[in-house]
Design a protein around this motif. Structure first.
Motif, PDB file in Angstrom:
ATOM      1  N   GLY A 118      -2.224  -1.770  -2.706  1.00 31.80           N
ATOM      2  CA  GLY A 118      -1.811  -3.049  -3.258  1.00 31.80           C
ATOM      3  C   GLY A 118      -0.385  -3.395  -2.872  1.00 31.80           C
ATOM      4  N   ALA A 119       0.097  -4.516  -3.388  1.00 34.77           N
ATOM      5  CA  ALA A 119       1.443  -4.994  -3.078  1.00 34.77           C
ATOM      6  C   ALA A 119       2.503  -4.044  -3.640  1.00 34.77           C
ATOM      7  CB  ALA A 119       1.634  -6.400  -3.629  1.00 34.77           C
ATOM      8  N   LEU A 120       2.260  -3.495  -4.823  1.00 30.58           N
ATOM      9  CA  LEU A 120       3.239  -2.586  -5.426  1.00 30.58           C
ATOM     10  C   LEU A 120       3.429  -1.329  -4.580  1.00 30.58           C
ATOM     11  CD1 LEU A 120       5.114  -2.081  -7.801  1.00 30.58           C
ATOM     12  CD2 LEU A 120       3.195  -0.991  -8.980  1.00 30.58           C
ATOM     13  N   GLU A 121       2.339  -0.792  -4.051  1.00 36.55           N
ATOM     14  CA  GLU A 121       2.443   0.398  -3.201  1.00 36.55           C
ATOM     15  C   GLU A 121       3.189   0.081  -1.912  1.00 36.55           C
ATOM     16  OE1 GLU A 121      -0.512  -0.506  -4.551  1.00 36.55           O
ATOM     17  OE2 GLU A 121      -1.057   1.146  -5.871  1.00 36.55           O
ATOM     18  N   LEU A 122       2.951  -1.093  -1.322  1.00 35.10           N
ATOM     19  CA  LEU A 122       3.660  -1.473  -0.100  1.00 35.10           C
ATOM     20  C   LEU A 122       5.158  -1.629  -0.355  1.00 35.10           C
ATOM     21  CD1 LEU A 122       1.202  -4.038   1.527  1.00 35.10           C
ATOM     22  CD2 LEU A 122       1.735  -1.729   2.289  1.00 35.10           C
ATOM     23  N   VAL A 123       5.534  -2.217  -1.487  1.00 37.33           N
ATOM     24  CA  VAL A 123       6.951  -2.356  -1.836  1.00 37.33           C
ATOM     25  C   VAL A 123       7.578  -0.975  -2.009  1.00 37.33           C
ATOM     26  CG1 VAL A 123       8.545  -3.163  -3.625  1.00 37.33           C
ATOM     27  CG2 VAL A 123       6.699  -4.649  -2.826  1.00 37.33           C
TER      28      VAL A 123
END
Length: 105
Positions: free
Chosen positions: A5-10
């Protein structure tokens, strides 16, 4: 595929920024993108080759089944004659005859 997800990419971006530093991070990202693109192209090339081989095998199987179920009974020769597989020959006229409407039936 990977459930990222976006949180993991950040989080990965922040860790990369801390480990590599802000000066080398753009070059690292570009290099990683180039390698990822090469890997995708290689994968797609292999996949398309496998698909092409599968389609060729399917076509061969279809042609084999068709040849078994509907064998060629006769061969039309160049002069318009027809010979069957036993070699007996019959002749067809090379040009169709025209019907004259004034001729009696």
């Amino acid at each position: 595929m990977f459930d990222i997800g976006a949180l993991e990419l950040v989080l990965v971006g922040v860790v990369a920024l801390l480990v590599v530093g802000p000066e080398r991070l753009p070059k690292l990202a570009r290099t990683a993108g180039l390698w990822l693109g090469r890997a995708r192209r290689a994968f797609m090339s292999v996949k398309s080759e496998i698909d092409r081989e599968i389609k060729a095998e399917e076509l061969k199987e279809i042609l084999r089944k068709q040849a078994q179920s509907n064998p060629l009974e006769s061969i039309i020769e160049e002069d318009g004659g027809v010979s069957d597989r036993h070699g007996t020959r019959s002749h067809r006229p090379s040009k169709p005859t025209a019907h004259d409407p004034t001729d009696p039936p």
